[in-house]
Design a protein around this motif. Structure first.
Motif, PDB file in Angstrom:
ATOM      1  N   THR A 392       0.822  -1.212   0.000  1.00 52.25           N
ATOM      2  CA  THR A 392       0.000   0.000   0.000  1.00 52.25           C
ATOM      3  C   THR A 392       0.854   1.260   0.000  1.00 52.25           C
ATOM      4  OG1 THR A 392      -0.165   0.133   2.427  1.00 52.25           O
ATOM      5  CG2 THR A 392      -1.784  -1.243   1.282  1.00 52.25           C
ATOM      6  N   HIS A 393       2.185   1.098  -0.004  1.00 47.23           N
ATOM      7  CA  HIS A 393       3.102   2.243   0.004  1.00 47.23           C
ATOM      8  C   HIS A 393       3.936   2.284  -1.277  1.00 47.23           C
ATOM      9  CE1 HIS A 393       2.430   3.436   4.253  1.00 47.23           C
ATOM     10  NE2 HIS A 393       2.139   2.159   4.398  1.00 47.23           N
ATOM     11  N   ASP A 394       3.371   1.809  -2.362  1.00 49.99           N
ATOM     12  CA  ASP A 394       4.056   1.832  -3.658  1.00 49.99           C
ATOM     13  C   ASP A 394       4.429   3.273  -4.000  1.00 49.99           C
ATOM     14  OD1 ASP A 394       4.717   1.777  -6.446  1.00 49.99           O
ATOM     15  OD2 ASP A 394       3.507  -0.040  -6.688  1.00 49.99           O
ATOM     16  N   ASP A 395       5.706   3.506  -4.358  1.00 51.01           N
ATOM     17  CA  ASP A 395       6.123   4.883  -4.641  1.00 51.01           C
ATOM     18  C   ASP A 395       5.426   5.465  -5.864  1.00 51.01           C
ATOM     19  OD1 ASP A 395       7.477   3.430  -6.599  1.00 51.01           O
ATOM     20  OD2 ASP A 395       9.428   4.321  -6.178  1.00 51.01           O
ATOM     21  N   ARG A 396       4.882   4.625  -6.727  1.00 56.59           N
ATOM     22  CA  ARG A 396       4.138   5.168  -7.873  1.00 56.59           C
ATOM     23  C   ARG A 396       2.889   5.894  -7.407  1.00 56.59           C
ATOM     24  NH1 ARG A 396       3.655  -0.259 -11.310  1.00 56.59           N
ATOM     25  NH2 ARG A 396       3.129  -0.930  -9.192  1.00 56.59           N
ATOM     26  N   PHE A 397       2.242   5.388  -6.335  1.00 61.57           N
ATOM     27  CA  PHE A 397       1.086   6.083  -5.776  1.00 61.57           C
ATOM     28  C   PHE A 397       1.508   7.428  -5.196  1.00 61.57           C
ATOM     29  CE2 PHE A 397      -0.600   1.594  -4.582  1.00 61.57           C
ATOM     30  CZ  PHE A 397      -0.937   1.361  -5.896  1.00 61.57           C
ATOM     31  N   SER A 398       2.625   7.427  -4.491  1.00 62.20           N
ATOM     32  CA  SER A 398       3.104   8.669  -3.865  1.00 62.20           C
ATOM     33  C   SER A 398       3.473   9.705  -4.920  1.00 62.20           C
ATOM     34  CB  SER A 398       4.304   8.367  -2.963  1.00 62.20           C
ATOM     35  OG  SER A 398       3.961   7.448  -1.950  1.00 62.20           O
ATOM     36  N   LEU A 399       4.185   9.273  -5.952  1.00 59.54           N
ATOM     37  CA  LEU A 399       4.572  10.205  -7.007  1.00 59.54           C
ATOM     38  C   LEU A 399       3.345  10.780  -7.707  1.00 59.54           C
ATOM     39  CD1 LEU A 399       7.551   8.174  -8.478  1.00 59.54           C
ATOM     40  CD2 LEU A 399       7.723  10.374  -7.295  1.00 59.54           C
ATOM     41  N   ALA A 400       2.360   9.933  -7.985  1.00 56.08           N
ATOM     42  CA  ALA A 400       1.140  10.411  -8.636  1.00 56.08           C
ATOM     43  C   ALA A 400       0.403  11.408  -7.745  1.00 56.08           C
ATOM     44  CB  ALA A 400       0.230   9.238  -8.981  1.00 56.08           C
ATOM     45  N   ARG A 401       0.392  11.148  -6.439  1.00 55.23           N
ATOM     46  CA  ARG A 401      -0.292  12.076  -5.536  1.00 55.23           C
ATOM     47  C   ARG A 401       0.422  13.418  -5.495  1.00 55.23           C
ATOM     48  NH1 ARG A 401      -4.269  14.673  -4.645  1.00 55.23           N
ATOM     49  NH2 ARG A 401      -4.295  15.794  -2.649  1.00 55.23           N
ATOM     50  N   PHE A 402       1.752  13.416  -5.454  1.00 58.89           N
ATOM     51  CA  PHE A 402       2.468  14.686  -5.465  1.00 58.89           C
ATOM     52  C   PHE A 402       2.213  15.449  -6.767  1.00 58.89           C
ATOM     53  CE2 PHE A 402       5.251  12.931  -2.023  1.00 58.89           C
ATOM     54  CZ  PHE A 402       4.980  13.933  -1.100  1.00 58.89           C
ATOM     55  N   GLU A 403       2.158  14.741  -7.878  1.00 61.36           N
ATOM     56  CA  GLU A 403       1.847  15.430  -9.134  1.00 61.36           C
ATOM     57  C   GLU A 403       0.456  16.060  -9.089  1.00 61.36           C
ATOM     58  OE1 GLU A 403       4.419  13.117 -12.555  1.00 61.36           O
ATOM     59  OE2 GLU A 403       2.590  12.165 -11.829  1.00 61.36           O
ATOM     60  N   ALA A 404      -0.503  15.362  -8.482  1.00 68.00           N
ATOM     61  CA  ALA A 404      -1.848  15.919  -8.350  1.00 68.00           C
ATOM     62  C   ALA A 404      -1.847  17.147  -7.438  1.00 68.00           C
ATOM     63  CB  ALA A 404      -2.809  14.862  -7.813  1.00 68.00           C
ATOM     64  N   ILE A 405      -1.049  17.101  -6.382  1.00 71.12           N
ATOM     65  CA  ILE A 405      -0.931  18.262  -5.492  1.00 71.12           C
ATOM     66  C   ILE A 405      -0.326  19.435  -6.250  1.00 71.12           C
ATOM     67  CG2 ILE A 405       0.297  19.151  -3.469  1.00 71.12           C
ATOM     68  CD1 ILE A 405       0.006  16.331  -2.243  1.00 71.12           C
ATOM     69  N   TYR A 406       0.715  19.180  -7.038  1.00 69.66           N
ATOM     70  CA  TYR A 406       1.320  20.252  -7.833  1.00 69.66           C
ATOM     71  C   TYR A 406       0.276  20.878  -8.758  1.00 69.66           C
ATOM     72  CZ  TYR A 406       5.760  17.953  -6.525  1.00 69.66           C
ATOM     73  OH  TYR A 406       6.801  17.375  -5.846  1.00 69.66           O
ATOM     74  N   GLU A 407      -0.483  20.013  -9.423  1.00 63.76           N
ATOM     75  CA  GLU A 407      -1.505  20.516 -10.345  1.00 63.76           C
ATOM     76  C   GLU A 407      -2.509  21.397  -9.604  1.00 63.76           C
ATOM     77  OE1 GLU A 407      -4.905  18.810 -13.448  1.00 63.76           O
ATOM     78  OE2 GLU A 407      -3.318  17.485 -12.691  1.00 63.76           O
ATOM     79  N   GLY A 408      -2.870  20.990  -8.408  1.00 65.60           N
ATOM     80  CA  GLY A 408      -3.834  21.758  -7.637  1.00 65.60           C
ATOM     81  C   GLY A 408      -3.322  23.138  -7.257  1.00 65.60           C
ATOM     82  N   VAL A 409      -2.082  23.205  -6.754  1.00 65.44           N
ATOM     83  CA  VAL A 409      -1.571  24.510  -6.342  1.00 65.44           C
ATOM     84  C   VAL A 409      -1.247  25.385  -7.555  1.00 65.44           C
ATOM     85  CG1 VAL A 409      -0.707  23.672  -4.132  1.00 65.44           C
ATOM     86  CG2 VAL A 409       0.825  23.658  -6.111  1.00 65.44           C
ATOM     87  N   GLU A 410      -0.867  24.755  -8.680  1.00 63.93           N
ATOM     88  CA  GLU A 410      -0.658  25.536  -9.894  1.00 63.93           C
ATOM     89  C   GLU A 410      -1.962  26.153 -10.380  1.00 63.93           C
ATOM     90  OE1 GLU A 410       1.083  22.941 -12.816  1.00 63.93           O
ATOM     91  OE2 GLU A 410       2.604  22.254 -11.386  1.00 63.93           O
ATOM     92  N   ARG A 411      -3.045  25.371 -10.303  1.00 64.50           N
ATOM     93  CA  ARG A 411      -4.339  25.851 -10.763  1.00 64.50           C
ATOM     94  C   ARG A 411      -4.876  26.960  -9.859  1.00 64.50           C
ATOM     95  NH1 ARG A 411      -6.489  21.285 -10.890  1.00 64.50           N
ATOM     96  NH2 ARG A 411      -7.428  21.304  -8.810  1.00 64.50           N
ATOM     97  N   ASN A 412      -4.684  26.796  -8.573  1.00 61.55           N
ATOM     98  CA  ASN A 412      -5.216  27.790  -7.636  1.00 61.55           C
ATOM     99  C   ASN A 412      -4.310  28.984  -7.446  1.00 61.55           C
ATOM    100  OD1 ASN A 412      -7.462  26.142  -7.148  1.00 61.55           O
ATOM    101  ND2 ASN A 412      -6.389  24.994  -5.539  1.00 61.55           N
ATOM    102  N   GLY A 413      -3.042  28.831  -7.803  1.00 56.73           N
ATOM    103  CA  GLY A 413      -2.121  29.940  -7.640  1.00 56.73           C
ATOM    104  C   GLY A 413      -1.643  30.055  -6.210  1.00 56.73           C
ATOM    105  N   PRO A 414      -0.526  30.795  -6.019  1.00 58.24           N
ATOM    106  CA  PRO A 414       0.029  30.939  -4.676  1.00 58.24           C
ATOM    107  C   PRO A 414      -0.919  31.732  -3.771  1.00 58.24           C
ATOM    108  CG  PRO A 414       1.160  32.406  -6.204  1.00 58.24           C
ATOM    109  CD  PRO A 414       0.265  31.529  -7.036  1.00 58.24           C
TER     110      PRO A 414
END
Length: 415
Positions: A392-414
């Motif tokens: 349940t700690h596959d790094d592919r899940f973690s990497l995908a989640r960080f990419e989703a977080i990046y997308e979220g903060v990019e969309r919402n702006g600082p």
């Protein structure tokens, strides 16, 4: 005017499609105070995060302290590493600290879509400040506990509560400027809330590469792994990590004589740190010097084979926000005996994949280790459960989640 058939056909034909808009990969700047060749969990996580993001098509830059003093920029494993001029940390034998500097020029040159800091010290706070001035969104991941610094800062025991409170106050001030905050486990997130941090904190596992860290099977696999590291072929209790105060490895050494009453066992303490000489001296003093092996630093590429040499993994540390080494051992199919402290109960389920002991209770630690060494059936069942939990700690899940977080903060702006 009458149009000729060719002209009429040309006029009625659909307009050519506009040329595709050029796109580029997401550009991520990771700011960290510790990065390989530093040996610690935060450095390992940051290196694997950078390498993993680059492998998924992101353009990744890392800014960190130089490992030898002068500043330089280098391309390593698909990642551009910007090493800042550094100086030795007087209270630590190997670590260096970057010379304080504004990072505005570097942020301006890279023009990242997001800045992801891994701490709130020199590089982390400078990266957050530069990102804020440059209008770049910030993600911040916490790996910090004051306990990890007390040994090196020579903080006396009576002053540690006060020093810890001041350290948490400084942390809160710096990380409160981020747009999204993460930490490896829910327990670690609760710690931040308990220390007065006011922003939401998301638990995102550090993750591990389950294709590298996996059980070794076949007759003689464990014996072959032991030979590869020059270890005697006997029951092996393994620890991997820094040999430092908060890991409480003296408890593991002091438990060994009790284990030896019923088992032909050895303890392998793989890593470097300030307690190495003291641990060797302790082992000699209590008569188990020939059963405590200190192989030193083990490179990341050979760690999977080292886990394959063990029967049980032990983690007596009390300041673990997740413990990457414990996850790696679990993924390799090892049962775990760990301290019932901080985030280790997040990984170790008593009776399912291992045992928890009360920190400081050497007799209980020895009891659990001896019980597992005496039962190959229990080790096999718990090792399989460890692997299932690690899945349940596959790094592919973690990497995908960080990419989703990046997308979220990019969309919402600082903020």
């Amino acid at each position: 005017m009458v149009m000729s058939p060719p002209a009429l056909a040309s006029a009625l034909a659909p307009a050519p499609a506009p040329p595709p808009v050029a796109t580029r990969p997401r550009r991520v700047l990771i700011g960290t105070d510790t990065y390989p060749p530093d040996v610690n969990g935060a450095a390992y996580f940051t290196h694997r995060l950078a390498r993993g993001l680059a492998g998924r098509g992101n353009e990744v830059h890392v800014v960190c302290a130089s490992d030898d003093g002068p500043a330089r920029t280098e391309r390593v494993e698909g990642v551009t590493v910007h090493r800042l001029r550094s100086a030795p940390v007087l209270v630590h034998p190997t670590m260096r600290i970057s010379v304080p500097a504004r990072l505005d020029r570097l942020v301006g040159e890279i023009a990242p879509d997001v800045v992801h800091v891994q701490g709130h010290f020199v590089v982390g706070r400078a990266a957050i400040s530069a990102a804020r001035r440059g209008g770049v969104p910030v993600v911040a991941t916490n790996h910090f506990m004051p306990d990890n610094l007390f040994q090196f800062a020579r903080v006396p025991e009576p002053l540690r509560d006060r020093a810890g409170a001041l350290a948490w106050k400084d942390f809160n001030r710096v990380f409160s400027r981020a747009d999204h905050v993460t930490t490896p486990t829910g327990i670690a997130a609760g710690l931040l809330v308990g220390k007065g941090f006011g922003l939401p904190v998301e638990a995102v596992s550090c993750g591990i590469d389950l294709t590298r860290f996996r059980p070794r099977s076949g007759p003689g696999a464990r014996a072959r792994a032991r030979r590869a590291f020059g270890l005697p072929d006997r029951d092996t209790i393994l620890f991997v990590g820094r040999l430092d105060e908060e890991k409480r490895l003296d408890e593991l050494v002091r438990a060994l004589p009790r284990v030896l009453d019923d088992a032909d066992a050895q303890v392998v303490l793989a890593g470097t740190g300030g307690q190495r000489a003291a641990l060797a001296a302790l082992a000699d003093r209590i008569g188990v010097g020939d059963r405590v092996v200190l192989p030193g630093f083990v490179p990341d590429e050979t760690l999977p084979e080292l886990y394959g040499a063990a029967d049980v993994f032990a983690m007596p540390g009390v300041a673990e926000l997740q413990s990457i080494a414990t996850l790696e051992a679990m993924a390799t199919g090892l049962p775990v005996v760990a301290a019932d402290a901080m985030a280790l109960p997040h990984l170790v389920r008593p009776g399912r994949n291992g045992r928890l002991f009360q920190p400081g209770d050497v007799a209980e630690l020895a009891w659990h280790l001896g019980g597992l060494l005496a039962s190959p059936e229990a080790r096999a069942a718990m090792g399989a459960a460890s692997r299932a939990i690690a899945m349940t700690h596959d790094d592919r899940f973690s990497l995908a989640r960080f990419e989703a977080i990046y997308e979220g903060v990019e969309r919402n702006g600082p903020a």
